[in-house]
Design a protein around this motif. Structure first.
Motif, PDB file in Angstrom:
ATOM      1  N   CYS A 172     -25.858   7.540 -15.416  1.00  0.00           N
ATOM      2  CA  CYS A 172     -24.630   7.670 -16.203  1.00  0.00           C
ATOM      3  C   CYS A 172     -24.730   8.856 -17.152  1.00  0.00           C
ATOM      4  O   CYS A 172     -24.471   8.748 -18.347  1.00  0.00           O
ATOM      5  CB  CYS A 172     -24.314   6.377 -16.966  1.00  0.00           C
ATOM      6  N   ALA A 173     -25.126  10.009 -16.600  1.00  0.00           N
ATOM      7  CA  ALA A 173     -25.258  11.212 -17.414  1.00  0.00           C
ATOM      8  C   ALA A 173     -24.443  12.382 -16.860  1.00  0.00           C
ATOM      9  O   ALA A 173     -24.506  13.485 -17.405  1.00  0.00           O
ATOM     10  CB  ALA A 173     -26.725  11.601 -17.526  1.00  0.00           C
ATOM     11  N   CYS A 174     -23.713  12.175 -15.771  1.00  0.00           N
ATOM     12  CA  CYS A 174     -22.882  13.247 -15.208  1.00  0.00           C
ATOM     13  C   CYS A 174     -21.645  12.597 -14.589  1.00  0.00           C
ATOM     14  O   CYS A 174     -21.417  11.411 -14.775  1.00  0.00           O
ATOM     15  CB  CYS A 174     -23.674  14.055 -14.173  1.00  0.00           C
ATOM     16  N   THR A 175     -20.879  13.363 -13.847  1.00  0.00           N
ATOM     17  CA  THR A 175     -19.676  12.809 -13.210  1.00  0.00           C
ATOM     18  C   THR A 175     -19.639  13.068 -11.710  1.00  0.00           C
ATOM     19  O   THR A 175     -18.603  12.902 -11.079  1.00  0.00           O
ATOM     20  CB  THR A 175     -18.395  13.407 -13.835  1.00  0.00           C
ATOM     21  N   THR A 176     -20.756  13.444 -11.129  1.00  0.00           N
ATOM     22  CA  THR A 176     -20.728  13.851  -9.721  1.00  0.00           C
ATOM     23  C   THR A 176     -20.459  12.694  -8.761  1.00  0.00           C
ATOM     24  O   THR A 176     -20.058  12.932  -7.626  1.00  0.00           O
ATOM     25  CB  THR A 176     -22.025  14.566  -9.314  1.00  0.00           C
ATOM     26  N   CYS A 177     -20.669  11.463  -9.185  1.00  0.00           N
ATOM     27  CA  CYS A 177     -20.421  10.308  -8.302  1.00  0.00           C
ATOM     28  C   CYS A 177     -19.056   9.669  -8.552  1.00  0.00           C
ATOM     29  O   CYS A 177     -18.799   8.546  -8.123  1.00  0.00           O
ATOM     30  CB  CYS A 177     -21.538   9.271  -8.456  1.00  0.00           C
ATOM     31  N   HIS A 178     -18.157  10.401  -9.201  1.00  0.00           N
ATOM     32  CA  HIS A 178     -16.815   9.911  -9.514  1.00  0.00           C
ATOM     33  C   HIS A 178     -16.077   9.467  -8.246  1.00  0.00           C
ATOM     34  O   HIS A 178     -16.089  10.166  -7.240  1.00  0.00           O
ATOM     35  CB  HIS A 178     -16.050  11.051 -10.213  1.00  0.00           C
ATOM     36  N   VAL A 179     -15.481   8.292  -8.314  1.00  0.00           N
ATOM     37  CA  VAL A 179     -14.619   7.791  -7.237  1.00  0.00           C
ATOM     38  C   VAL A 179     -13.334   7.253  -7.860  1.00  0.00           C
ATOM     39  O   VAL A 179     -13.285   6.935  -9.050  1.00  0.00           O
ATOM     40  CB  VAL A 179     -15.283   6.669  -6.397  1.00  0.00           C
ATOM     41  N   ILE A 180     -12.316   7.150  -7.039  1.00  0.00           N
ATOM     42  CA  ILE A 180     -11.062   6.522  -7.446  1.00  0.00           C
ATOM     43  C   ILE A 180     -10.955   5.226  -6.664  1.00  0.00           C
ATOM     44  O   ILE A 180     -11.029   5.233  -5.429  1.00  0.00           O
ATOM     45  CB  ILE A 180      -9.860   7.439  -7.169  1.00  0.00           C
ATOM     46  N   VAL A 192     -11.440  -0.546  -1.961  1.00  0.00           N
ATOM     47  CA  VAL A 192     -11.134   0.684  -1.228  1.00  0.00           C
ATOM     48  C   VAL A 192     -11.351   1.824  -2.209  1.00  0.00           C
ATOM     49  O   VAL A 192     -10.808   1.798  -3.321  1.00  0.00           O
ATOM     50  CB  VAL A 192      -9.676   0.690  -0.710  1.00  0.00           C
ATOM     51  N   VAL A 193     -12.165   2.796  -1.828  1.00  0.00           N
ATOM     52  CA  VAL A 193     -12.440   3.923  -2.718  1.00  0.00           C
ATOM     53  C   VAL A 193     -12.104   5.250  -2.049  1.00  0.00           C
ATOM     54  O   VAL A 193     -12.180   5.396  -0.832  1.00  0.00           O
ATOM     55  CB  VAL A 193     -13.910   3.957  -3.200  1.00  0.00           C
ATOM     56  N   GLU A 194     -11.733   6.176  -2.895  1.00  0.00           N
ATOM     57  CA  GLU A 194     -11.500   7.552  -2.475  1.00  0.00           C
ATOM     58  C   GLU A 194     -12.499   8.420  -3.227  1.00  0.00           C
ATOM     59  O   GLU A 194     -12.629   8.304  -4.449  1.00  0.00           O
ATOM     60  CB  GLU A 194     -10.075   7.972  -2.821  1.00  0.00           C
ATOM     61  N   ILE A 195     -13.223   9.244  -2.503  1.00  0.00           N
ATOM     62  CA  ILE A 195     -14.125  10.207  -3.127  1.00  0.00           C
ATOM     63  C   ILE A 195     -13.306  11.477  -3.323  1.00  0.00           C
ATOM     64  O   ILE A 195     -12.780  12.031  -2.355  1.00  0.00           O
ATOM     65  CB  ILE A 195     -15.357  10.482  -2.247  1.00  0.00           C
ATOM     66  N   PRO A 196     -13.155  11.941  -4.568  1.00  0.00           N
ATOM     67  CA  PRO A 196     -12.344  13.142  -4.790  1.00  0.00           C
ATOM     68  C   PRO A 196     -12.869  14.334  -3.988  1.00  0.00           C
ATOM     69  O   PRO A 196     -14.057  14.418  -3.669  1.00  0.00           O
ATOM     70  CB  PRO A 196     -12.489  13.395  -6.293  1.00  0.00           C
ATOM     71  N   LYS A 197     -11.971  15.241  -3.694  1.00  0.00           N
ATOM     72  CA  LYS A 197     -12.321  16.407  -2.886  1.00  0.00           C
ATOM     73  C   LYS A 197     -13.388  17.257  -3.566  1.00  0.00           C
ATOM     74  O   LYS A 197     -14.235  17.840  -2.906  1.00  0.00           O
ATOM     75  CB  LYS A 197     -11.067  17.244  -2.632  1.00  0.00           C
ATOM     76  N   TYR A 198     -13.351  17.327  -4.886  1.00  0.00           N
ATOM     77  CA  TYR A 198     -14.295  18.160  -5.627  1.00  0.00           C
ATOM     78  C   TYR A 198     -15.008  17.337  -6.685  1.00  0.00           C
ATOM     79  O   TYR A 198     -14.492  16.320  -7.139  1.00  0.00           O
ATOM     80  CB  TYR A 198     -13.577  19.312  -6.349  1.00  0.00           C
ATOM     81  N   SER A 199     -16.171  17.800  -7.069  1.00  0.00           N
ATOM     82  CA  SER A 199     -16.858  17.251  -8.236  1.00  0.00           C
ATOM     83  C   SER A 199     -17.067  18.408  -9.201  1.00  0.00           C
ATOM     84  O   SER A 199     -16.809  19.563  -8.866  1.00  0.00           O
ATOM     85  CB  SER A 199     -18.214  16.647  -7.842  1.00  0.00           C
ATOM     86  N   ILE A 200     -17.538  18.119 -10.371  1.00  0.00           N
ATOM     87  CA  ILE A 200     -17.814  19.175 -11.340  1.00  0.00           C
ATOM     88  C   ILE A 200     -18.823  20.178 -10.774  1.00  0.00           C
ATOM     89  O   ILE A 200     -18.754  21.359 -11.052  1.00  0.00           O
ATOM     90  CB  ILE A 200     -18.257  18.571 -12.684  1.00  0.00           C
ATOM     91  N   ASN A 201     -19.759  19.726  -9.935  1.00  0.00           N
ATOM     92  CA  ASN A 201     -20.723  20.639  -9.308  1.00  0.00           C
ATOM     93  C   ASN A 201     -20.024  21.616  -8.367  1.00  0.00           C
ATOM     94  O   ASN A 201     -20.353  22.795  -8.330  1.00  0.00           O
ATOM     95  CB  ASN A 201     -21.784  19.868  -8.526  1.00  0.00           C
ATOM     96  N   HIS A 202     -19.064  21.131  -7.575  1.00  0.00           N
ATOM     97  CA  HIS A 202     -18.343  22.019  -6.671  1.00  0.00           C
ATOM     98  C   HIS A 202     -17.599  23.081  -7.459  1.00  0.00           C
ATOM     99  O   HIS A 202     -17.568  24.244  -7.090  1.00  0.00           O
ATOM    100  CB  HIS A 202     -17.339  21.235  -5.815  1.00  0.00           C
ATOM    101  N   ALA A 203     -16.987  22.681  -8.564  1.00  0.00           N
ATOM    102  CA  ALA A 203     -16.206  23.628  -9.371  1.00  0.00           C
ATOM    103  C   ALA A 203     -17.118  24.697  -9.956  1.00  0.00           C
ATOM    104  O   ALA A 203     -16.803  25.887  -9.936  1.00  0.00           O
ATOM    105  CB  ALA A 203     -15.468  22.883 -10.480  1.00  0.00           C
ATOM    106  N   LYS A 204     -18.279  24.310 -10.454  1.00  0.00           N
ATOM    107  CA  LYS A 204     -19.199  25.269 -11.055  1.00  0.00           C
ATOM    108  C   LYS A 204     -19.807  26.214 -10.018  1.00  0.00           C
ATOM    109  O   LYS A 204     -20.124  27.345 -10.320  1.00  0.00           O
ATOM    110  CB  LYS A 204     -20.321  24.536 -11.797  1.00  0.00           C
ATOM    111  N   GLU A 205     -19.992  25.717  -8.805  1.00  0.00           N
ATOM    112  CA  GLU A 205     -20.608  26.534  -7.759  1.00  0.00           C
ATOM    113  C   GLU A 205     -19.582  27.291  -6.931  1.00  0.00           C
ATOM    114  O   GLU A 205     -19.915  27.913  -5.930  1.00  0.00           O
ATOM    115  CB  GLU A 205     -21.462  25.631  -6.850  1.00  0.00           C
ATOM    116  N   ASN A 206     -18.314  27.209  -7.320  1.00  0.00           N
ATOM    117  CA  ASN A 206     -17.206  27.919  -6.648  1.00  0.00           C
ATOM    118  C   ASN A 206     -17.087  27.581  -5.174  1.00  0.00           C
ATOM    119  O   ASN A 206     -16.924  28.444  -4.336  1.00  0.00           O
ATOM    120  CB  ASN A 206     -17.371  29.438  -6.827  1.00  0.00           C
ATOM    121  N   HIS A 207     -17.173  26.306  -4.817  1.00  0.00           N
ATOM    122  CA  HIS A 207     -16.969  25.883  -3.418  1.00  0.00           C
ATOM    123  C   HIS A 207     -15.508  25.894  -3.072  1.00  0.00           C
ATOM    124  O   HIS A 207     -14.657  25.685  -3.817  1.00  0.00           O
ATOM    125  CB  HIS A 207     -17.534  24.479  -3.183  1.00  0.00           C
TER     126      HIS A 207
END
Length: 112
Positions: free
Chosen positions: A46-54, A97-112
């Motif tokens: 619980c120190a980042c947001t990379t595993c965020h789901v809806i 039922v979960v949705e994994i968002p298309k991006y995480s904060i890591n994707h945004a920082k790494e310009n994916h």
């Protein structure tokens, strides 16, 4: 066993997926245990947001988010009212039922 249905995600579950896990398991652990390689940069502490789901269905059956999780979620990409950190969302008896968002904060920082 509780069923987790994962909506299609281009990287983690292109055709969607369905996995089972015992109540008391976090959504993140359940996904990883079943071959869905969701990001979890902080190793589920619980120190980042990379595993965020809806959570599209079954949100009310999960444990309540604590203040630390809610503060972190404010930084998550694509935040919605049913957002959770999958490492902190503990399954009960009800299927979800979960949705994994298309991006995480890591994707945004790494310009994916």
């Amino acid at each position: 066993m509780t069923v987790i249905r994962i909506l299609p995600h281009p990287e983690y579950a292109p055709n969607g997926a369905e996995v089972q896990a015992p109540p008391g398991t976090s959504i993140c652990e359940a996904l990883l245990d079943n071959g869905i390689k969701i990001e979890h940069a902080c190793d589920m502490s619980c120190a980042c947001t990379t595993c965020h789901v809806i959570v599209r269905e079954g949100y009310e059956s999960l444990n309540e988010a604590d203040e630390n999780e809610e503060d972190l979620l404010d930084r998550a990409w694509g935040l919605e009212p049913q957002s959770r950190l999958s490492c902190q969302a503990i399954l009960a008896q009800k299927d979800v039922v979960v949705e994994i968002p298309k991006y995480s904060i890591n994707h945004a920082k790494e310009n994916h």
